[in-house]
Design an enzyme around this catalytic site. Structure first.
Site, mmCIF file in Angstrom:
data_model
loop_
_atom_site.group_PDB
_atom_site.id
_atom_site.type_symbol
_atom_site.label_atom_id
_atom_site.label_comp_id
_atom_site.label_asym_id
_atom_site.label_seq_id
_atom_site.Cartn_x
_atom_site.Cartn_y
_atom_site.Cartn_z
ATOM 1 C CG LEU A 17 -1.865 1.182 1.345
ATOM 2 C CD1 LEU A 17 -2.828 1.304 0.163
ATOM 3 C CD2 LEU A 17 -2.675 1.104 2.647
ATOM 4 C CB THR A 55 0.761 7.108 4.126
ATOM 5 O OG1 THR A 55 1.462 5.882 4.048
ATOM 6 C CG2 THR A 55 -0.635 6.961 3.555
ATOM 7 C CB SER A 60 -0.378 -3.010 3.514
ATOM 8 O OG SER A 60 0.000 -1.960 4.370
ATOM 9 C CE LYS A 72 4.857 -5.956 3.378
ATOM 10 N NZ LYS A 72 4.455 -4.713 2.701
#
Ligand code: B16
Ligand code: MG
Length: 216
Positions: A11, A18, A115, A146
């Site tokens: 995302l 963002t 995400s 991740k």
């Protein structure tokens, strides 16, 4: 015709940016604790989970906190961050992102979101893209960050597509590694110098096409 059956999108940094909101909220938190936080440091937090980001920031500021205090600080930062993303509009979708996701769907390729953010649901809602994903896997659904492939493997699982038939779109090194660790193809979004491990690197989804999936 490409054998790719599913596209899994990160995302932040792929569909929207963002990072600036994360930066403002983390900077406010760091300043409240008596030290500064730079944009260079913010770069290092891309794709990194909220709690891990806080731990790095405290380390950079030379500050130690208990787990309970850390939880309160992360919540405080998130409140400020959510106030900002609550104002997001569809015009903040990164160039070409909506169009490429739609072209995948039109071609019968399944789409998922993968995400680290626990705020993905709200962001997708604000930008009007929730219905464009067949599966949404985010920080609320995974326990391993991740470069662990959990987020992408869960996405493939919900789509009922084998990992080798999936391609992941990622802007963070840890995310590219997560896709590789999951046995998936990966397109890096950013610079080839940074994301060199990816099968293909483009500067953004505006540069992507179904044609470019074929050799993967
Ligand atoms: P939240 P992604 C990641 O999203 C961001 O890149 C990273 O900066 C952020 O700390 C993380 O989400 C957690 O976000 O605080 O909203 O749960 O790139 O994996 O989509
Ligand atoms: Mg990202």
């Amino acid at each position: 015709m490409s054998k790719i059956k599913a596209c899994i999108f990160d995302l932040d940094g792929v569909i929207v940016d963002t990072a600036v909101y994360h930066y403002k909220a983390w900077k406010r938190l760091a300043n409240s604790l008596g030290f500064d936080f730079t944009e260079e440091q913010n770069e290092k937090l891309k794709g990194v989970s909220r709690v891990k980001s806080l731990e790095l920031i405290l380390q950079w500021g030379g500050i130690t906190k208990t787990d309970t205090e850390k939880e309160a600080l992360a919540t405080e930062k998130n409140t400020w961050y959510v106030d900002m993303i609550n104002q997001m509009k569809p015009n903040e979708i990164l160039p070409g992102a909506r169009e490429f996701v739609q072209s995948c769907r039109d071609a019968g390729i399944k789409t998922a979101l993968g995400s680290a953010s626990k705020n993905s649901g709200m962001i997708l809602d604000k930008i009007g893209m929730t219905a464009m994903f067949d599966a949404i896997i985010d920080g609320n659904k995974v326990s391993k960050a991740k470069p662990d492939p959990e987020v992408f493997l869960k996405g493939a699982g919900e789509l009922h597509v084998a990992p080798k038939d999936c391609v992941v779109f990622e802007d963070a090194i840890a995310g590219v590694e997560a896709a590789i660790n999951g046995g998936m193809k990966v397109v890096g979004i950013g610079s080839p110098q940074v994301l060199g491990e990816a099968d293909l690197v483009v500067s953004g989804l505006s540069e992507m096409s179904l044609e470019k999936l074929k050799p993967l």
